[in-house]
Design a protein around this motif. Structure first.
Motif, mmCIF file in Angstrom:
data_model
loop_
_atom_site.group_PDB
_atom_site.id
_atom_site.type_symbol
_atom_site.label_atom_id
_atom_site.label_comp_id
_atom_site.label_asym_id
_atom_site.label_seq_id
_atom_site.Cartn_x
_atom_site.Cartn_y
_atom_site.Cartn_z
ATOM 1 N N VAL A 130 -4.200 9.285 4.860
ATOM 2 C CA VAL A 130 -3.660 7.925 4.683
ATOM 3 C C VAL A 130 -4.643 6.896 5.230
ATOM 4 C CG1 VAL A 130 -1.219 8.580 4.639
ATOM 5 C CG2 VAL A 130 -2.319 8.060 6.837
ATOM 6 N N SER A 306 -7.791 11.813 -3.574
ATOM 7 C CA SER A 306 -8.010 11.868 -2.127
ATOM 8 C C SER A 306 -9.447 12.284 -1.836
ATOM 9 C CB SER A 306 -7.027 12.824 -1.440
ATOM 10 O OG SER A 306 -6.977 12.564 -0.048
ATOM 11 N N LEU A 368 -0.111 0.441 8.581
ATOM 12 C CA LEU A 368 -0.012 0.850 7.177
ATOM 13 C C LEU A 368 1.122 0.119 6.470
ATOM 14 C CD1 LEU A 368 -0.506 4.657 7.808
ATOM 15 C CD2 LEU A 368 -2.084 3.220 6.496
ATOM 16 N N LYS A 419 0.121 7.465 -0.772
ATOM 17 C CA LYS A 419 -1.072 8.218 -0.380
ATOM 18 C C LYS A 419 -0.653 9.334 0.549
ATOM 19 C CE LYS A 419 -5.164 9.435 -0.257
ATOM 20 N NZ LYS A 419 -4.538 10.758 -0.204
ATOM 21 N N THR A 420 -1.142 10.520 0.246
ATOM 22 C CA THR A 420 -0.847 11.694 1.063
ATOM 23 C C THR A 420 -1.899 11.867 2.151
ATOM 24 O OG1 THR A 420 -2.122 13.047 -0.480
ATOM 25 C CG2 THR A 420 0.252 12.896 -0.853
ATOM 26 N N SER A 428 1.062 13.436 6.437
ATOM 27 C CA SER A 428 1.417 12.026 6.411
ATOM 28 C C SER A 428 1.644 11.565 4.982
ATOM 29 C CB SER A 428 0.314 11.191 7.075
ATOM 30 O OG SER A 428 -0.954 11.471 6.502
ATOM 31 N N ALA A 430 2.306 7.531 2.932
ATOM 32 C CA ALA A 430 2.533 6.086 3.047
ATOM 33 C C ALA A 430 2.472 5.472 1.668
ATOM 34 C CB ALA A 430 1.487 5.446 3.966
ATOM 35 N N ALA A 444 5.697 4.283 5.903
ATOM 36 C CA ALA A 444 4.557 5.034 6.431
ATOM 37 C C ALA A 444 5.110 6.055 7.410
ATOM 38 C CB ALA A 444 3.568 4.108 7.118
#
Length: 472
Positions: A130, A306, A368, A419-420, A428, A430, A444
């Motif tokens: 993230v 990612s 975030l 987003k992983t 995480s 978010a 988040a």
């Protein structure tokens, strides 16, 4: 011969058994590594795996406008039940799948900016990928969504310098304006350079590759040795992140680019030899140039895949543009300057890279969530918004990127943009989600500090939490 045949059959059977066992063990070993790169969802649980539905999910359109939360009667969709959201976060904290990890979370209403519920939202937590939300945000603010990165050829006599300007998505062939990867091609660059050389009566040249834009180490501090396989060594020039056929980074990206360019020159009638790394002298003159795809397109690849290499490269480019040296060490100070100027909370922020691979990074969920909220508000204002491309670069649940394998058979298939993040002690997520009533929320969630490599089921627990929040 009958016994020999039976022995042969037995040997074949034993070999097949050994191969099968070895294959299974290899896959299990690779699984945890793939999870580091968000390639696998981390669902090694005791529950029976739910099959994917046959019908592809419909994707809700992200619509950051004031009327996006209006009901048919013109009224705003109601605020969710804050008690229900708090209960969902507390259930995650107490979930046995969290394995004694620490949960830090922040959930906000995108209309009012109100923090609806939170657990230790200001806790600086190891964030994993993230982190890329911060890199994307800083890149868009500092560089602009239309920014491109040049790869040039400088000539000094019969010496040519292939100068890296930050494009690590170069193609080996001709430029392809319909693709982000290979948008700028070395074959096209060689054609242009060859024309300039031939017009000057030059038929042979020595090629050097200039990587002086970047300095410092090849990897950020805090990146484990076993995780370096997921990121290219730092270089301002590369052919498609120096990926091999398995999409894994390979060594010497600059050297590969330089040799490829020299070979392309040779096909254009120039006798070219590659002579390694060299810095273009001040008196050299530019004879050819190609430009990368616009930043907004690069960020979409970075976020959905990612991609660590793109994130680290962009973070360093942001630092350079901001006036800092091009080492990893200057990323943190640059980002803090940019975020402080934007009015965002930076307490406890530690950034050793732009990708999140560094174990030393620390980000509070409230930063975030605030960025996600302010991005939405910026877009809803109807004015020009520097961060406009951010929400649309995020992976979409069940549809693409690192969320492709998540949220199947839930009400949120195609309804979460997020987003992983995944490291051996971190999971995480978010991003954005709508409530059932149509109210848009930012969230988040970071789960960290659980025992090494015991977080396989945590993404499922996080996803269940988001489903519960959407129903609040």
């Amino acid at each position: 011969m009958g016994d020999d045949e039976r022995n042969t059959d037995n040997i074949k059977h034993v070999r097949k058994t050994k191969i099968t066992i070895a294959s299974v063990l290899a896959l299990l070993g690779v699984y945890s590594v793939l999870d580091t790169w968000d390639i696998v969802p981390g669902v090694l649980t005791a529950e029976e795996r739910i099959p994917k539905p046959e019908q592809f999910p419909s994707v809700r359109e992200l619509h950051p406008q004031p009327d996006s939360v209006a009901l048919e009667n013109g009224e705003l969709a109601p605020l969710p039940d804050t008690g229900a959201i708090t209960a969902a976060l507390e259930a995650l904290r107490d979930d046995e799948r969290v394995r004694a990890g620490v949960v830090a979370a922040d959930v906000r209403d995108l209309v009012t900016g109100e923090q609806l519920a939170a657990l230790s939202p200001g806790r600086p937590s190891k964030p994993a990928s993230v982190t890329k939300i911060l890199t994307e945000t800083a890149s868009l603010i500092e560089l602009g969504a239309d920014a491109t990165f040049p790869t040039t050829v400088q000539r000094a006599g019969e010496d040519l310098y292939l100068v890296g300007g930050g494009d690590v998505l170069l193609g080996a062939g001709e430029s392809d304006p319909n693709s982000t990867v290979g948008y700028a091609g070395l074959a096209t660059l060689a054609q242009s350079a060859a024309q300039g050389l031939q017009s000057a009566g030059i038929t042979s040249a020595t090629v050097h590759v200039d990587t002086s834009l970047f300095s410092g180490g090849a990897y950020a501090s805090g990146v484990k040795e076993e995780n370096r396989m997921w990121v290219m060594e730092a270089s301002p020039i590369a052919i498609n992140r120096s990926h091999n056929s398995d999409s894994m980074p390979t060594p010497d990206p600059a050297g590969v680019a330089g040799r490829t360019f020299a070979e392309a020159l040779s096909t254009q009638g120039i006798t070219a030899t590659f002579d390694g790394v060299g810095v273009a002298p001040d008196e050299s003159q530019e004879i050819a140039r190609v430009e990368s795809a616009p930043l907004r397109q690069i960020l979409e690849v970075m976020s959905k895949e990612s991609d660590n290499t793109l994130a680290d490269t962009l973070a360093r480019l942001v630092a350079i543009h901001h006036g800092s040296d091009s080492t990893f060490d200057n990323i943190q100070g640059t980002f803090i300057d940019i975020f402080t100027e934007a009015g965002w909370p930076v307490d406890g922020l530690i950034l050793r890279d732009g990708s999140g691979l560094s174990e030393d990074n620390r980000i509070a969920p409230q930063l975030l969530a605030k960025i996600l909220h302010d991005t939405w508000q910026c877009m809803a204002s109807g004015e020009v918004c520097a961060l406009e491309s951010l929400p649309f670069s995020l992976p979409v649940a069940t549809v693409d990127g690192t969320l492709t394998q998540r949220y199947w058979n839930t009400p949120l298939a195609g309804q979460v943009w997020a987003k992983t993040g995944s490291l051996s002690t971190v999971r995480s997520l978010a991003g954005y989600v709508y409530t059932d009533a149509g109210r848009p929320l930012a969230f988040a969630i970071i789960v960290s500090d659980y025992p090494e490599d015991e977080g396989f089921a945590i993404p499922v627990a996080i996803d269940e939490t988001i489903v519960a929040i959407s129903r609040s």
